[in-house]
Design a protein around this motif. Structure first.
Motif, short mmCIF file in Angstrom:
data_model
loop_
_atom_site.label_atom_id
_atom_site.label_comp_id
_atom_site.label_asym_id
_atom_site.label_seq_id
_atom_site.Cartn_x
_atom_site.Cartn_y
_atom_site.Cartn_z
N ASP A 294 4.50 -6.43 -9.40
CA ASP A 294 3.34 -5.79 -10.03
C ASP A 294 3.13 -4.38 -9.50
O ASP A 294 2.83 -3.45 -10.27
N ALA A 295 3.31 -4.20 -8.20
CA ALA A 295 3.11 -2.88 -7.60
C ALA A 295 4.11 -1.87 -8.15
O ALA A 295 3.76 -0.72 -8.46
N LEU A 296 5.35 -2.28 -8.31
CA LEU A 296 6.38 -1.39 -8.83
C LEU A 296 6.11 -1.04 -10.29
O LEU A 296 6.24 0.12 -10.70
N ASN A 297 5.75 -2.03 -11.09
CA ASN A 297 5.47 -1.77 -12.50
C ASN A 297 4.22 -0.91 -12.68
O ASN A 297 4.17 -0.05 -13.57
N GLU B 90 0.83 -1.20 0.00
CA GLU B 90 0.00 0.00 0.00
C GLU B 90 0.86 1.26 0.00
O GLU B 90 0.58 2.23 -0.71
N LYS B 91 1.93 1.25 0.80
CA LYS B 91 2.83 2.40 0.85
C LYS B 91 3.50 2.63 -0.51
O LYS B 91 3.68 3.77 -0.95
N VAL B 92 3.89 1.55 -1.18
CA VAL B 92 4.49 1.66 -2.50
C VAL B 92 3.49 2.25 -3.49
O VAL B 92 3.81 3.15 -4.28
N ALA B 93 2.27 1.76 -3.46
CA ALA B 93 1.24 2.25 -4.38
C ALA B 93 0.93 3.73 -4.16
O ALA B 93 0.62 4.46 -5.10
N ASN B 94 1.02 4.18 -2.91
CA ASN B 94 0.66 5.56 -2.58
C ASN B 94 1.82 6.54 -2.69
O ASN B 94 1.65 7.74 -2.51
N TYR C 67 3.21 1.29 -10.48
CA TYR C 67 3.62 2.62 -10.03
C TYR C 67 4.33 3.38 -11.16
O TYR C 67 4.06 4.55 -11.40
N VAL C 68 5.24 2.70 -11.86
CA VAL C 68 6.02 3.35 -12.90
C VAL C 68 5.18 3.63 -14.14
O VAL C 68 5.24 4.73 -14.71
N ASN C 69 4.38 2.66 -14.57
CA ASN C 69 3.74 2.76 -15.87
C ASN C 69 2.29 3.25 -15.83
O ASN C 69 1.81 3.82 -16.81
N SER C 70 1.60 3.05 -14.72
CA SER C 70 0.23 3.55 -14.60
C SER C 70 0.18 4.86 -13.82
O SER C 70 -0.33 5.87 -14.31
N LYS C 71 0.73 4.84 -12.63
CA LYS C 71 0.78 6.08 -11.84
C LYS C 71 1.80 7.06 -12.39
O LYS C 71 1.68 8.26 -12.23
#
Length: 426
Positions: A137-140, A108-112, A142-146
């Protein structure tokens, strides 16, 4: 004993869990900001402050997450107060195992986050803890969607390329790599972990002040070219140098040149039809010579203003640097002065040896191929070696209207030869 203030902007919260340790500085309330995309590659020694300011400014006052597999809270005060850039919080997670990386709270912290930084350490810990689980998945995402900024130093830099050295069996020396490109310590991963803009088919390296780096990095490019039948690319930094990549692909280099020899290096397999190594097999010294021009390298001095750059959108345009040719003959590495390969200016619309002609070049929507030899496969790649699906029509035309403007490579294979041509989409 360190005094811990639980409330206020200078709060520091240290939480312990079996699978990770958390260090928290600043606000405990998450905020969202108008953050920006970018990539920061740090050379592995003390951080280059101007590059770190660039990195933090991309967060636009948001929340910074530091991921590491050893150490403690060394980045918290540095990011939160020392650089003079206002951010909402800095949270460091020291991940002890895959379960820690997969913890819902950590994810959650990574996503936010509005900025994510990888510390140094052992890159195989990052690979073995983070790969093929929800953290990947969370990192990718974060980089490509967020589309948040991401960066790292030393081992944290090493994992950011689409291709990467895993260090699963420990580090590898120049001599080991040159004398056997498939040495047991030459453990590489290909496009199966992080997917970061402009870094596909790129393998990164740091600590380039160490002479035991450039040759082994070249061998890694040779392996990528051999194992994947594609042009390979690399980015590397001297220890106190950083490369900061903007969303348009321009990679600006920070350092303290000319006071110190601080450079970044941008490596690419030569844009020729015969770019692959002559000899790249297990148990034998590497030969990747190609008339002394196997690898084209743009060497860029890093300055405090970060004015010098190299453009990763075309791997040709740069400012403030100079070109080198690197090659390897029977395990012996050589570097000499060179010139821009100018891949996009290659006309190659006619080739008497191959008896193949295509036009127009540059093109807008489609190309027409005329050939006196029969070819049995057509393959198109972008400048990073990514495959693009194309279909040869019955009239020997290829519709490429959907492509973005830029440079592409058309690979035609016949029973007798393989020909690679440069194309430019206007």
């Amino acid at each position: 004993m360190k005094r811990i203030t639980l409330l206020g902007l200078l709060s520091l919260q240290i939480c312990f869990a079996q699978n990770y340790t958390e260090y928290q500085t600043g606000s405990t309330t998450d905020i969202s900001t108008d953050h920006q995309q970018g990539v920061c590659l740090m050379g592995g020694a003390t951080e280059q402050h101007d590059a770190m300011i660039w990195f933090l400014n991309k967060a636009s006052g948001g929340d910074v997450v530091v991921l590491r597999t050893s150490g403690s809270d060394g980045y918290n005060d540095y990011f939160y107060t020392d650089l003079g850039v206002t951010v909402n919080s800095v949270t460091t997670f020291v991940i002890h195992n895959s379960a820690g990386a997969n913890d819902p709270y950590v994810l959650e912290k990574v996503a936010n986050a509005e900025a994510i930084w990888f510390a140094g350490g052992d890159q195989y810990d990052y690979v073995s803890y983070f790969k093929d689980i929800a953290m990947e998945d969370a990192l990718n995402n974060y980089v490509n969607s967020k589309q948040g900024v991401i960066g790292g130093t030393s081992a944290g830099l090493a994992i950011l390329g689409g291709s990467y050295f895993t260090a699963q069996n420990g580090t590898v020396t120049n001599a080991q790599a040159l004398n056997d490109p498939y040495h047991s310590r030459m453990t590489l991963g290909y496009n199966d972990f992080l997917s970061i803009p402009y870094l596909n088919n790129v393998i990164t390296d740091s600590h380039y002040d160490d002479p035991d780096r450039r040759a082994r990095h070249s061998v890694m490019l040779a392996r990528i070219a051999t194992d994947n039948t594609t042009r390979s690319f690399g980015i590397a930094c001297n220890e106190y140098t950083a490369v900061c990549v903007e969303p348009d692909g321009k990679a600006y280099v920070y350092g303290e040149y000319p006071a110190y020899d601080e450079f970044a290096y941008f490596l690419q397999a030569n844009c020729a039809s015969d770019f692959q190594p002559e000899t790249c097999v297990s148990g034998s010294p590497l030969t990747w010579d190609r008339n002394g021009e196997a690898i084209k390298v743009y060497k860029v001095p890093g300055t405090e203003s970060g004015v010098n750059y190299f453009d990763l959108s075309d791997w040709e345009t740069g400012s403030g640097g100079d070109w080198r040719d690197w090659s390897i003959d029977n395990g012996v590495f050589t570097s000499v002065e060179s010139i821009n390969p100018e891949c996009s200016s290659l006309t190659v619309t006619e080739n008497s040896l191959s008896k193949i002609r295509f036009f127009p070049n540059p093109f807008v929507e489609s190309i027409q191929i005329e050939s006196e030899v029969a070819f049995n496969s057509v393959h198109l790649m972008d400048v990073l070696g990514n495959s693009i699906s194309v279909k040869l029509q019955s009239d020997n035309t290829i519709n490429m209207s959907s492509l973005s403007t830029g440079v592409y490579f058309l690979r035609l294979k016949s029973d007798m030869m393989i020909q690679v041509f440069s194309l430019v989409k206007k």
